[in-house]
Design a protein around this motif. Structure first.
Motif, PDB file in Angstrom:
ATOM      1  N   ASP A 126       0.813  -1.223   0.000  1.00  0.00           N
ATOM      2  CA  ASP A 126       0.000   0.000   0.000  1.00  0.00           C
ATOM      3  C   ASP A 126       0.841   1.265   0.000  1.00  0.00           C
ATOM      4  N   SER A 127       2.110   1.134   0.351  1.00  0.00           N
ATOM      5  CA  SER A 127       2.954   2.328   0.408  1.00  0.00           C
ATOM      6  C   SER A 127       3.101   2.972  -0.972  1.00  0.00           C
ATOM      7  N   ARG A 128       2.866   2.229  -2.020  1.00  0.00           N
ATOM      8  CA  ARG A 128       2.994   2.770  -3.377  1.00  0.00           C
ATOM      9  C   ARG A 128       1.803   3.645  -3.749  1.00  0.00           C
ATOM     10  N   LEU A 129       0.762   3.638  -2.885  1.00  0.00           N
ATOM     11  CA  LEU A 129      -0.361   4.536  -3.141  1.00  0.00           C
ATOM     12  C   LEU A 129       0.089   5.991  -3.125  1.00  0.00           C
ATOM     13  N   ALA A 130       1.038   6.310  -2.249  1.00  0.00           N
ATOM     14  CA  ALA A 130       1.542   7.684  -2.177  1.00  0.00           C
ATOM     15  C   ALA A 130       2.225   8.063  -3.485  1.00  0.00           C
ATOM     16  N   GLU A 131       2.956   7.133  -4.058  1.00  0.00           N
ATOM     17  CA  GLU A 131       3.601   7.388  -5.353  1.00  0.00           C
ATOM     18  C   GLU A 131       2.556   7.636  -6.429  1.00  0.00           C
ATOM     19  N   ALA A 132       1.479   6.834  -6.397  1.00  0.00           N
ATOM     20  CA  ALA A 132       0.404   7.025  -7.377  1.00  0.00           C
ATOM     21  C   ALA A 132      -0.257   8.390  -7.197  1.00  0.00           C
ATOM     22  N   ALA A 133      -0.484   8.793  -5.944  1.00  0.00           N
ATOM     23  CA  ALA A 133      -1.089  10.098  -5.677  1.00  0.00           C
ATOM     24  C   ALA A 133      -0.191  11.217  -6.185  1.00  0.00           C
ATOM     25  N   ASP A 134       1.125  11.092  -5.995  1.00  0.00           N
ATOM     26  CA  ASP A 134       2.060  12.117  -6.474  1.00  0.00           C
ATOM     27  C   ASP A 134       1.998  12.245  -7.997  1.00  0.00           C
ATOM     28  N   ILE A 135       1.949  11.120  -8.682  1.00  0.00           N
ATOM     29  CA  ILE A 135       1.882  11.157 -10.149  1.00  0.00           C
ATOM     30  C   ILE A 135       0.570  11.796 -10.602  1.00  0.00           C
ATOM     31  N   LEU A 136      -0.526  11.414  -9.950  1.00  0.00           N
ATOM     32  CA  LEU A 136      -1.826  11.965 -10.331  1.00  0.00           C
ATOM     33  C   LEU A 136      -1.858  13.473 -10.103  1.00  0.00           C
ATOM     34  N   VAL A 137      -1.293  13.931  -8.989  1.00  0.00           N
ATOM     35  CA  VAL A 137      -1.233  15.374  -8.727  1.00  0.00           C
ATOM     36  C   VAL A 137      -0.436  16.071  -9.818  1.00  0.00           C
TER      37      VAL A 137
END
Length: 255
Positions: free
Chosen positions: A183-194
Motif C-alpha cells: 500500500d505504500s505505493r499509493l503515495a507514489e500514485a497520488a504524487d503522479i496523479l497530482v
C-alpha cells in the motif's frame, strides 16, 4: 374405439397432454363404458390433432378453444393477431441472442466499440487486468448515462495515453490494486496523479465545462465505484486531499 394411449399416439401427443386438455375443457372427456374404461372415436382424434397443431403454432391454450369454434373470418383475424405476437416474440428473442453474444464477447457487453478499443489499448500498454476491469465498469456506467457523448470524449482519452506519465499512472495503479500489493505505493500514485492534474490545470483543461460534470449525483456514483471496487480507493482519495485535491471523477483544487 381407442384407448387414451392409442388416441395420444395417433395425434402425436402424450397421455398427460390429453388429460390436461380434458382438464382445461378443450377435449371432451368420454363417459366410461361398462368395464370402467374410457374409449375415443375418430372425431376425438381429429379434435386432438387440431388442438395440437394450434398449440404447436404458439397459440395460447386459452385461445385454442375459441379458435376451434370460430367462423372463417374470426379465425383469420385471430391468426393474424397471433402472428403479430409471434413476430414480436421473435424480435425479442433476436435481441436476447445479441445480448448473449455480447456477454460472451466480454468487454463489448454494454459498451460501444470506441470504449472497447480504449480498453484494448490499455492492455497493449501493459495495464493490469484488474485495472482494466475497473475502467470497464466505470465506462459501463458512463455509457448508460451519457451514450451520445462517448464518441466525442474518446479521442481525448486516447490522446491521454500518449502521455508517458499517464501510462505510468495506469500501470502503477494496476500494480497497487493487486491483492497483497504494498500500500505504500499509493503515495507514489497520488504524487503522479497530482502532477498530471496540475499540468492539465495549467493548460486550462480542468474547467469542467462539460455538462456531465454538473451531474453531481452521477459524479458521486462514479467516485463511489472507485471506493466500492477496492477499499484502497478511499485511501488514494485521502492522499489526494492531503495534496490539495478533492474528488476523483471531477478533481478540484481545495481552497
Amino acid at each position: 374405439m381407442l384407448t387414451i394411449g392409442q388416441l395420444a399416439a395417433y395425434a402425436g401427443v402424450t397421455v398427460r397432454a390429453v388429460r390436461h386438455y380434458h382438464q382445461v375443457g378443450l377435449l371432451p372427456e368420454p363417459e366410461r363404458d361398462a368395464s370402467g374404461y374410457r374409449s375415443y372415436g375418430a372425431l376425438a382424434v381429429v379434435q386432438l390433432i387440431k388442438i395440437r397443431t394450434l398449440a404447436d403454432a404458439g397459440v395460447p391454450l386459452a385461445k385454442v378453444g375459441e379458435l376451434l369454434d370460430a367462423d372463417e373470418e374470426t379465425f383469420g383475424h385471430a391468426v393474424r393477431e397471433i402472428d403479430q405476437r409471434l413476430r414480436s416474440e421473435i424480435r425479442r428473442l433476436q435481441t436476447n441472442r445479441k445480448q448473449i453474444a455480447q456477454l460472451a464477447a466480454g468487454d463489448s457487453l454494454a459498451l460501444p466499440a470506441e470504449v472497447v478499443a480504449y480498453l484494448d489499448r490499455l492492455r497493449e500498454l501493459g495495464v493490469s487486468d484488474r485495472m482494466v476491469e475497473g475502467e470497464r465498469d466505470g465506462w459501463i456506467l458512463i455509457a448508460a448515462r451519457w451514450p451520445d457523448r462517448i464518441a466525442a470524449w474518446m479521442p481525448e482519452k486516447f490522446a491521454q495515453l500518449e502521455d508517458p506519465l499517464t501510462v505510468r499512472l495506469y500501470r502503477l495503479l494496476g500494480d497497487v490494486l493487486e491483492p497483497g500489493a504494498d500500500d505504500s505505493r499509493l503515495a507514489e500514485a497520488a504524487d503522479i496523479l497530482v502532477e498530471i492534474v496540475e499540468q492539465a490545470s495549467a493548460r486550462g483543461e480542468l474547467d469542467h465545462k462539460d455538462e456531465a460534470f454538473e451531474d453531481v449525483p452521477f459524479v458521486d456514483l462514479l467516485d463511489a465505484l472507485v471506493v466500492e471496487s477496492d477499499p484502497r480507493g478511499e485511501r488514494l482519495m485521502e492522499l489526494m486531499r492531503e495534496r490539495g485535491w478533492t474528488g476523483w471523477t471531477r478533481l478540484e483544487r481545495l481552497p
